[in-house]
Design a protein around this motif. Structure first.
Motif, PDB file in Angstrom:
ATOM      1  N   LYS A  22      14.804  36.254   2.692  1.00  0.00           N
ATOM      2  CA  LYS A  22      13.992  36.857   2.977  1.00  0.00           C
ATOM      3  C   LYS A  22      14.490  38.205   3.601  1.00  0.00           C
ATOM      4  O   LYS A  22      13.757  39.157   4.054  1.00  0.00           O
ATOM      5  N   ILE A  23      14.542  37.254   4.837  1.00  0.00           N
ATOM      6  CA  ILE A  23      14.516  37.686   6.244  1.00  0.00           C
ATOM      7  C   ILE A  23      15.821  39.676   5.620  1.00  0.00           C
ATOM      8  O   ILE A  23      15.244  40.908   5.915  1.00  0.00           O
ATOM      9  N   LYS A  25      16.329  41.184   2.698  1.00  0.00           N
ATOM     10  CA  LYS A  25      16.013  41.388   1.646  1.00  0.00           C
ATOM     11  C   LYS A  25      14.960  42.616   2.882  1.00  0.00           C
ATOM     12  O   LYS A  25      15.143  43.763   2.327  1.00  0.00           O
ATOM     13  N   LEU A  26      14.433  42.472   3.566  1.00  0.00           N
ATOM     14  CA  LEU A  26      13.513  43.426   4.516  1.00  0.00           C
ATOM     15  C   LEU A  26      14.938  44.195   5.411  1.00  0.00           C
ATOM     16  O   LEU A  26      14.137  45.508   5.541  1.00  0.00           O
ATOM     17  N   ALA A  27      15.474  43.045   5.850  1.00  0.00           N
ATOM     18  CA  ALA A  27      16.810  43.726   7.486  1.00  0.00           C
ATOM     19  C   ALA A  27      17.342  44.359   6.645  1.00  0.00           C
ATOM     20  O   ALA A  27      17.625  45.815   7.782  1.00  0.00           O
ATOM     21  N   ILE A  28      18.295  44.594   5.877  1.00  0.00           N
ATOM     22  CA  ILE A  28      19.301  45.349   5.535  1.00  0.00           C
ATOM     23  C   ILE A  28      19.041  46.965   5.066  1.00  0.00           C
ATOM     24  O   ILE A  28      19.246  47.874   5.461  1.00  0.00           O
ATOM     25  N   PRO A  29      17.662  46.956   4.082  1.00  0.00           N
ATOM     26  CA  PRO A  29      17.284  48.711   4.025  1.00  0.00           C
ATOM     27  C   PRO A  29      16.720  49.130   4.931  1.00  0.00           C
ATOM     28  O   PRO A  29      16.767  50.258   5.725  1.00  0.00           O
ATOM     29  N   GLY A  30      16.391  48.613   5.967  1.00  0.00           N
ATOM     30  CA  GLY A  30      15.602  48.483   7.459  1.00  0.00           C
ATOM     31  C   GLY A  30      17.017  49.301   8.328  1.00  0.00           C
ATOM     32  O   GLY A  30      16.421  50.013   9.211  1.00  0.00           O
ATOM     33  N   ALA A 302      11.523  42.526  10.613  1.00  0.00           N
ATOM     34  CA  ALA A 302      11.406  42.543   9.101  1.00  0.00           C
ATOM     35  C   ALA A 302      10.768  40.771   9.540  1.00  0.00           C
ATOM     36  O   ALA A 302       9.747  40.361   9.130  1.00  0.00           O
ATOM     37  N   ASN A 303      11.362  40.266  10.595  1.00  0.00           N
ATOM     38  CA  ASN A 303      10.983  38.486  10.961  1.00  0.00           C
ATOM     39  C   ASN A 303       9.593  39.300  11.097  1.00  0.00           C
ATOM     40  O   ASN A 303       8.375  38.478  11.430  1.00  0.00           O
ATOM     41  N   GLN A 304       8.660  40.319  12.158  1.00  0.00           N
ATOM     42  CA  GLN A 304       7.182  40.374  12.368  1.00  0.00           C
ATOM     43  C   GLN A 304       6.530  40.405  11.332  1.00  0.00           C
ATOM     44  O   GLN A 304       5.208  39.222  11.234  1.00  0.00           O
ATOM     45  N   THR A 305       6.942  40.805  10.062  1.00  0.00           N
ATOM     46  CA  THR A 305       6.398  40.560   9.193  1.00  0.00           C
ATOM     47  C   THR A 305       6.312  39.521   8.165  1.00  0.00           C
ATOM     48  O   THR A 305       5.112  38.737   8.081  1.00  0.00           O
ATOM     49  N   TYR A 323      12.026  31.523  10.839  1.00  0.00           N
ATOM     50  CA  TYR A 323      12.225  32.995  10.961  1.00  0.00           C
ATOM     51  C   TYR A 323      12.882  34.005  12.084  1.00  0.00           C
ATOM     52  O   TYR A 323      13.455  34.773  11.870  1.00  0.00           O
ATOM     53  N   PRO A 324      12.249  33.511  13.212  1.00  0.00           N
ATOM     54  CA  PRO A 324      13.358  34.514  14.345  1.00  0.00           C
ATOM     55  C   PRO A 324      14.528  33.675  14.850  1.00  0.00           C
ATOM     56  O   PRO A 324      14.861  34.614  15.373  1.00  0.00           O
ATOM     57  N   LYS A 325      14.624  32.597  15.009  1.00  0.00           N
ATOM     58  CA  LYS A 325      16.141  31.805  14.887  1.00  0.00           C
ATOM     59  C   LYS A 325      16.983  32.181  13.489  1.00  0.00           C
ATOM     60  O   LYS A 325      17.505  32.841  14.889  1.00  0.00           O
ATOM     61  N   TYR A 326      16.654  32.702  12.857  1.00  0.00           N
ATOM     62  CA  TYR A 326      17.546  33.326  11.635  1.00  0.00           C
ATOM     63  C   TYR A 326      17.490  35.124  12.394  1.00  0.00           C
ATOM     64  O   TYR A 326      19.090  35.341  11.571  1.00  0.00           O
ATOM     65  N   SER A 327      16.232  34.834  12.170  1.00  0.00           N
ATOM     66  CA  SER A 327      16.994  36.828  12.755  1.00  0.00           C
ATOM     67  C   SER A 327      17.516  36.692  13.718  1.00  0.00           C
ATOM     68  O   SER A 327      18.375  37.916  14.132  1.00  0.00           O
TER      69      SER A 327
END
Length: 449
Positions: A22-23, A25-30, A302-305, A323-327
């Motif tokens: 999930k992270i 999915k949002l982060a890589i395009p970002g 991504a984490n914030q969302t 979420y923040p740990k893995y981010s």
């Protein structure tokens, strides 16, 4: 880099793979979008850096001011994302429309006001803060006035990017940037150097290229919005939504203003008063930092969302700590890959920005150390964004203000007392990030448990 992240996702045992997917999915395009967006800034400075030191100094000073203003005012898109995510989770289309219309309309008003202030007070601001005069001042002011229009366009682009991210379609931001980038680069090259029969405009030409590129970007966003949105945009500021946005925006703006404007302007002012060449060196290194830390901000966003959506959901609340740990983990791993390139080829990396020997001679020995210090900024930013998502933006602001005051004192001492040069500056910045990261992690862990 992306291959390594994906392989890690598949091969690591004992971790929550769904959270990582999930992270990413949002982060890589970002990441891709933000890296390409950073080229807008790099293109301006790299091209003008091949004219002369004065021209490069003028552009870097004004570009730095605009970048910081956009970064601070861009807090409105963070406020939008936090509020919009809650409405999306509730499937409340009416609320989504009110929030979108209000924030876009506010962005237009704020952007126009910023341009008026640049025209009226820009020259005085440049002279007072950086102490520049004559030709450098005139060129810096010309760049500031033209590129000031990018504040308005960037604010709208930020909100549109946040909108599509909440719709789980972050690739649209990447498409917009891919289309806009060639426009910016070609116009930069043409107008800065006076190619193909056009006048040689130096820094002003670079500013025109930036604005034209951003116009193309916003055109893509508008086309995609019309095709995919369930509602239409109308210029309207809803009172209730405005109050919610304002209550979030002020502490978010305050924190970014302290960390990314006051802090950067004070540091720049200290360095430029010691030596304009040292400031130009600092600007080269800072430009590289901006480019490489896009990874950090992509994962933070991504984490914030995801944290914002999980915190308001009873079913997902237990993932707030994950979420923040893995981010942080994913961001550090990805950052280390590109950091390795700089460690191996520091002179080549600095040479991308400028070919001025006097600047390169001073920047090359410092750039690796400066980038290593940015590793400490990764948990700092990700946990800051996490605190903002759960309603502790005011607490984060107070912590940032106190630590920024301490850091500015350390940098002043390093430059004028210890004579530590840029090594001392970036060492102080590293301590600043480390202290804030510890504070943010402890506070966030306590509140989410």
């Amino acid at each position: 880099m992306l291959y390594i992240v994906v392989r890690l996702e598949k091969n690591m045992n004992g971790i929550n793979h769904n959270v990582i997917r999930k992270i990413n999915k949002l982060a890589i395009p970002g990441i891709l979008s933000m890296l390409l967006s950073t080229i807008f800034t790099i293109a301006d400075e790299a091209i003008i850096g091949r004219i002369d030191v004065d021209g490069y100094t003028a552009v870097s000073i004004s570009a730095n001011i605009i970048y910081q203003v956009i970064g601070n005012l861009g807090s409105i898109s963070i406020a939008f994302s936090i509020l919009f995510a809650k409405s999306v989770g509730k499937k409340d289309d009416e609320s989504c429309e009110k929030i979108f219309n209000t924030v876009i309309s506010l962005s237009v008003v704020i952007g126009l006001l910023a341009e008026v202030l640049a025209v009226v007070f820009g020259k005085a601001l440049l002279n007072v803060i950086y102490g520049i005069k004559n030709g450098i001042l005139d060129e810096a002011y010309s760049y500031l006035v033209v590129a000031g229009l990018s504040v308005l366009i960037n604010l709208i682009c930020f909100v549109m990017s946040a909108f599509f991210k909440n719709m789980l379609e972050p690739r649209i931001a990447l498409i917009a940037t891919v289309v806009a980038l060639p426009v910016n680069f070609i116009i930069d090259y043409t107008l800065v150097f006076g190619k193909f029969g056009f006048p040689k405009l130096r820094g002003t030409g670079a500013a025109i290229g930036t604005v034209c590129g951003l116009i193309m970007e916003i055109i893509i966003y508008v086309i995609c919005f019309v095709r995919k949105s369930r509602f239409k945009y109308h210029f309207k500021i809803d009172g209730a939504v405005f109050k919610e946005v304002f209550n979030l925006f002020i502490p978010l703006l305050g924190q970014d203003f302290v960390e990314n404007t006051i802090f950067v302007l004070v540091v720049g002012g200290i360095i430029s008063r010691y030596s304009t060449v040292l400031y130009a060196t600092y600007a080269v290194i800072n430009t590289i930092i901006i480019a490489l830390t896009t990874i950090m901000y992509a994962y933070a966003g991504a984490n914030q969302t995801l944290v914002g959506q999980a915190f308001s959901s009873k079913e997902e609340r237990n993932k707030c700590l994950l979420y923040p740990k893995y981010s942080v983990l994913l961001a550090v791993l990805a950052y280390m890959v590109i950091l390795t390139v700089t460690i191996i080829f520091p002179d080549k990396v600095c040479g991308i920005i400028t070919d001025q020997y006097e600047i390169l001679e001073k920047a090359t020995p410092v750039v690796v150390f400066a980038l290593v210090m940015q590793i400490l900024n990764i948990p700092c930013q990700i946990y800051k964004y996490s605190l903002q998502s759960i309603g502790y933006e005011r607490w984060a602001l107070i912590a940032s203000v106190l630590m920024t005051l301490v850091c500015c004192g350390m940098i002043f001492t390093s430059i004028f007392v210890i004579k530590g040069g840029l090594f001392g500056v970036f060492a102080a910045i590293g301590i600043f990030y480390c202290a804030l990261a510890i504070l943010f992690i402890v506070k966030y862990t306590k509140e989410t448990k």
